[in-house]
Design an enzyme around this catalytic site. Structure first.
Site, PDB file in Angstrom:
ATOM      1  N   ASP A 194       9.914  27.490 -30.082  1.00  0.00           N
ATOM      2  CA  ASP A 194      10.756  26.430 -30.621  1.00  0.00           C
ATOM      3  C   ASP A 194      12.234  26.789 -30.712  1.00  0.00           C
ATOM      4  O   ASP A 194      13.043  25.971 -31.131  1.00  0.00           O
ATOM      5  CB  ASP A 194      10.269  26.015 -32.012  1.00  0.00           C
ATOM      6  CG  ASP A 194      10.695  27.008 -33.091  1.00  0.00           C
ATOM      7  OD1 ASP A 194      10.740  28.227 -32.779  1.00  0.00           O
ATOM      8  OD2 ASP A 194      10.996  26.589 -34.217  1.00  0.00           O
ATOM      9  N   CYS A 221       3.830   1.556   2.452  1.00  0.00           N
ATOM     10  CA  CYS A 221       5.105   0.924   2.083  1.00  0.00           C
ATOM     11  C   CYS A 221       5.948   1.888   1.250  1.00  0.00           C
ATOM     12  O   CYS A 221       7.168   1.960   1.402  1.00  0.00           O
ATOM     13  CB  CYS A 221       4.852  -0.351   1.284  1.00  0.00           C
ATOM     14  SG  CYS A 221       3.875  -1.583   2.143  1.00  0.00           S
ATOM     15  N   ASP A 278      13.535  31.481 -27.253  1.00  0.00           N
ATOM     16  CA  ASP A 278      12.275  31.280 -26.541  1.00  0.00           C
ATOM     17  C   ASP A 278      12.485  30.676 -25.155  1.00  0.00           C
ATOM     18  O   ASP A 278      11.556  30.668 -24.342  1.00  0.00           O
ATOM     19  CB  ASP A 278      11.344  30.357 -27.343  1.00  0.00           C
ATOM     20  CG  ASP A 278      10.952  30.956 -28.681  1.00  0.00           C
ATOM     21  OD1 ASP A 278      10.767  32.184 -28.734  1.00  0.00           O
ATOM     22  OD2 ASP A 278      10.837  30.210 -29.661  1.00  0.00           O
ATOM     23  N   CYS A 305       0.854  -1.200   0.000  1.00  0.00           N
ATOM     24  CA  CYS A 305       0.000   0.000   0.000  1.00  0.00           C
ATOM     25  C   CYS A 305       0.888   1.247   0.000  1.00  0.00           C
ATOM     26  O   CYS A 305       2.123   1.145  -0.026  1.00  0.00           O
ATOM     27  CB  CYS A 305      -0.943   0.017   1.186  1.00  0.00           C
ATOM     28  SG  CYS A 305      -0.116   0.293   2.763  1.00  0.00           S
ATOM     29  N   ASP A 321       4.727  31.898 -30.028  1.00  0.00           N
ATOM     30  CA  ASP A 321       5.760  32.537 -30.829  1.00  0.00           C
ATOM     31  C   ASP A 321       5.384  32.391 -32.306  1.00  0.00           C
ATOM     32  O   ASP A 321       4.831  31.355 -32.707  1.00  0.00           O
ATOM     33  CB  ASP A 321       7.111  31.872 -30.553  1.00  0.00           C
ATOM     34  CG  ASP A 321       8.234  32.516 -31.352  1.00  0.00           C
ATOM     35  OD1 ASP A 321       8.384  33.745 -31.273  1.00  0.00           O
ATOM     36  OD2 ASP A 321       8.933  31.782 -32.067  1.00  0.00           O
TER      37      ASP A 321
END
Length: 744
Positions: A635, A18, A639, A15, A429
């Site tokens: 990209d 643990c 940026d 569970c 952008d």
């Protein structure tokens, strides 16, 4: 110092308690900086400095659990989770065989089932003890072992509840068998309670293990994409079949139609279409030719390709995708903190409630009826298991991030998966995001008029020959856009007029004529009459295009326009985002007129134009100060600061390594509709987590009082507990079937 990241495959957890025990053990290792233990997929993600993998494994084993280092470059023949799942199944079968006769004896305990024949020997307490004992102490030993491990670590987990409940039922029955009268024995033995409970819990754990295995299906599918063998070209030109593991960077490989691409590589020769859907989620094959990049695991559809290996192993695109998906699945979402806090105190609270239940039944509600008190107490202990609570968040994160990866959307952290759907402002952008990022020839208009010595094809060839001499980025777009052969043109005296254009001397029939290509300013400097072409130039520039005049001798005979074209489906994606209530903003370094022209094409009204790269982050900060939850999509290297400043940074998969590293989400496709996919998966995943947490809390909140009042038999409580965990996981698995909503 660069920290190292390790992943450990864990076993022995029962569970969320643990998981907390293992986290504490790993955090105590000197040099460990962060630990996340995922109970759902039984993986520990560890970041550390100057720590060996063996130290981490030893720490886990020292806390009473088992671990091994995950290395996808050397996959194991057998998945340890599948082995554990098989063991659970075999234990369940053995327990079911032994407990079924005990379950049958229950017919002899009720007046309304007295017509059912139950053999006398089956009611014998020693026979029942003989059947129940191996279930309790051999098959059920895992619960005692788990209890000891948890208590030794200063915590209490599900195993403690199961061990206490079943032991109480078993040893009370042993007491009755030895000391009580025959009437009491026939009315009050609980061997079937302990045995059937263990059997049902094992069944639940087997179902749970199977479902958890399905929740990590995305990783398995990605791993299965890794090809095993390749055709490598030898020095003599012949090919040999080798294991992909034996390839080295620079090797030349042959890829036949229908074969998988063995490794990341660059096409040397050949033409084909390659199915990249398993990487990008895009179903349309991508055309490949000399110079094209190939990704390992994709499928060559219809042509022969020869390629040179560029990346292998951990550097390959597929390996990095797997790493990102695992990183998201192994991280901990903020919404999980509540479940962790509850789980930490849950078992001790339940033990107190169970004790109170026993005392109330035995000394107040039904004084002296220890059997009834025991039944209610065992039911409380069993039904209160916090497994569903521990599984609620991580299973949804695993299923959601895995489905997103199949769509070509990579979430790097589960926190981002939780936040993305709350975004209120999306900043895009322009170059490389809304547009292709590569200028293309869009217009070439000529009016030769009285010009008889050259045909239109020859003038186009001359323009191509002229631009082939230039290094300007726009020149390459013009060269690529003209089909005529420039080799037939005799040209001398080339000149590049900085910032204004180019010119050269064009030879024909022994005479030389000046040809120019450039701005209005160049034409004026060279005394070239522009005539009515300036009106057309202004029209093209209003459309966001870069227009250049074509001068021949002393007059303009045409115009050429180049533009960074808008990506396909960009307008559809932006419209969908706006329909979701997002404020969509375009940011660019271009002048206002060009920016407005592009924005108009895609339906954007909010524009930040003429923004220098170093100032993009400032605009993101202003939006945040206005109370917007901002996502930035870009990209390029310029940026990266803006991506880091936004609440959610999103990088196009074609972008630079810096942008991809800085961003929180990577889009593997250049299709902006992937943004819609990202928000959609985020929204559905968070909704799924909330559903799981609600039902997990509701289950325990309602179940414990019902069990305490004696309205729930222990074996029914065990079945309900098992069902709760399985239902949470099955609900999370619905995320694996999420459709791609935006396709039309």
């Amino acid at each position: 110092m660069t920290s190292q990241k390790y992943q450990l495959q864990l076993s022995g957890m029962s569970c969320a308690g643990c998981a907390k025990t293992i986290e504490r053990a790993l955090q105590e290792v000197n040099g460990v900086t962060s630990v996340n233990v995922n109970f759902a997929n039984e993986v520990a993600a560890v970041e550390a400095n100057n720590v060996t993998p063996q130290q981490l494994v030893d720490a886990v084993k020292g806390s009473g659990y088992d671990a091994s280092v995950i290395d996808h470059s050397q996959p194991e023949a057998d998945d340890p989770r599948e082995r554990a799942q098989q063991i659970q199944f075999y234990k369940f079968i053995a327990a079911a065989i032994l407990s079924t006769p005990l379950l049958y004896t229950m017919f002899g305990h009720f007046s309304w089932t007295s017509a059912v024949y139950v053999p006398d020997w089956l009611m014998n307490p020693w026979v029942q003890m003989a059947l129940a004992t191996p279930v309790q102490f051999v098959i059920g030993w895992q619960f005692y072992k788990g209890s000891y491990t948890a208590l030794r670590g200063g915590a209490a987990n599900m195993d403690v509840l199961v061990a206490l409940g079943t032991s109480a039922a078993y040893f009370y029955s042993v007491y009755l068998a030895i000391f009580a009268s025959e009437h009491v024995i026939h009315e009050g033995l609980y061997f079937e309670t302990s045995a059937v409970l263990i059997t049902l819990i094992l069944l639940g754990k087997w179902f749970e293990a199977r479902a958890k295995g399905r929740s990590s299906a995305a990783i398995k599918q990605l791993l299965n994409l890794q090809p095993k063998q390749a055709l490598r070209e030898r020095a003599d030109g012949e090919t040999e079949q080798v294991d992909v593991a034996d390839l080295t960077v620079g090797d030349v490989i042959h890829i036949k139609p229908g074969q998988q691409v063995p490794a990341d590589s660059e096409v040397i020769s050949g033409n084909s279409a390659v199915d990249e859907s398993m990487i990008t989620g895009e179903s349309v094959p991508v055309d490949k030719s000399k110079g094209s990049q190939l990704t390992g695991g994709t499928i060559n559809k219809n042509g022969f390709l020869k390629a040179k290996v560029t990346k292998l192993g951990k550097d390959s695109a597929l390996a990095q995708i797997i790493q990102v998906v695992e990183q998201a699945q192994n991280s901990k979402a903020p919404i999980q903190r509540l479940a962790d806090q509850v789980s930490a105190i849950f078992v001790p609270v339940v033990l107190v409630i169970a004790l109170i239940t026993f005392l109330v039944w035995a000394f107040w509600y039904q004084p002296g009826d220890y059997g009834a008190a025991l039944e209610s107490t065992v039911a409380v202990l069993v039904i209160a298991c916090p497994c569903a609570l521990g599984l609620a968040t991580p299973t949804s994160i695993m299923a959601g991030s895995g489905r997103a990866a199949q769509m070509g959307v990579l979430f790097k952290q589960s926190e981002v998966l939780e936040v993305a759907h709350t975004v209120t402002a999306m900043v895009l952008d322009k170059t490389g995001t809304i547009t292709e990022g590569k200028p293309k020839l869009t217009d070439l208009e000529l009016n030769l008029g009285e010009l008889k010595q050259f045909s239109e094809a020859e003038v186009k060839a001359a323009i191509k020959a002229l631009e082939q001499q230039s290094e300007h980025p726009l020149a390459q777009a013009i060269v690529n856009g003209i089909d005529e052969d420039a080799k037939v043109i005799d040209m001398t005296d080339f000149s590049a007029h900085e910032g204004r254009g180019v010119s050269a001397l064009l030879h024909h029939d022994g005479t030389g004529v000046r040809i120019l290509l450039g701005t209005q300013r160049l034409m004026q400097e060279q005394n070239v009459d522009c005539g009515n072409w300036l009106v057309r130039k202004d029209e093209l520039e209003q459309q966001g295009k870069t227009a250049m005049l074509i001068g021949y001798d002393n007059q303009v005979i045409g115009i050429v326009a180049v533009a960074d074209t808008v990506r396909k489906h960009a307008k559809q994606a932006i419209t969908t985002l706006q329909q979701r209530g997002l404020k969509v903003i375009m940011i660019t370094g271009d002048n206002q007129r060009t920016a407005e022209a592009i924005a108009k094409q895609v339906g954007i009204t909010d524009i930040f134009a003429e923004v220098l790269p170093e100032h993009k982050a400032e605009h993101i900060t202003k939006l945040r100060e206005q109370g917007e939850i901002v996502a930035m999509v870009g990209d390029g290297i310029n940026d990266a600061p803006a991506l880091a400043t936004a609440h959610v940074g999103i990088a196009m998969g074609t972008g630079t390594d810096v942008a991809l590293e800085t961003a929180d989400i990577a889009l593997m496709r250049t299709d902006l509709r992937s943004l819609v996919d990202a928000l959609f998966v985020s929204e559905k995943t968070v909704r799924n987590i909330r559903q799981n947490l609600f039902w997990a809390f509701a289950y325990n909140t309602l179940g414990i009082p019902v069990a305490a009042t004696g309205l729930l038999a222990p074996w029914l409580a065990g079945g309900a507990m098992a069902l709760s965990s399985v239902s949470v996981v099955l609900n999370a698995l619905r995320l694996q079937r999420l459709p791609i909503k935006h396709r039309s």
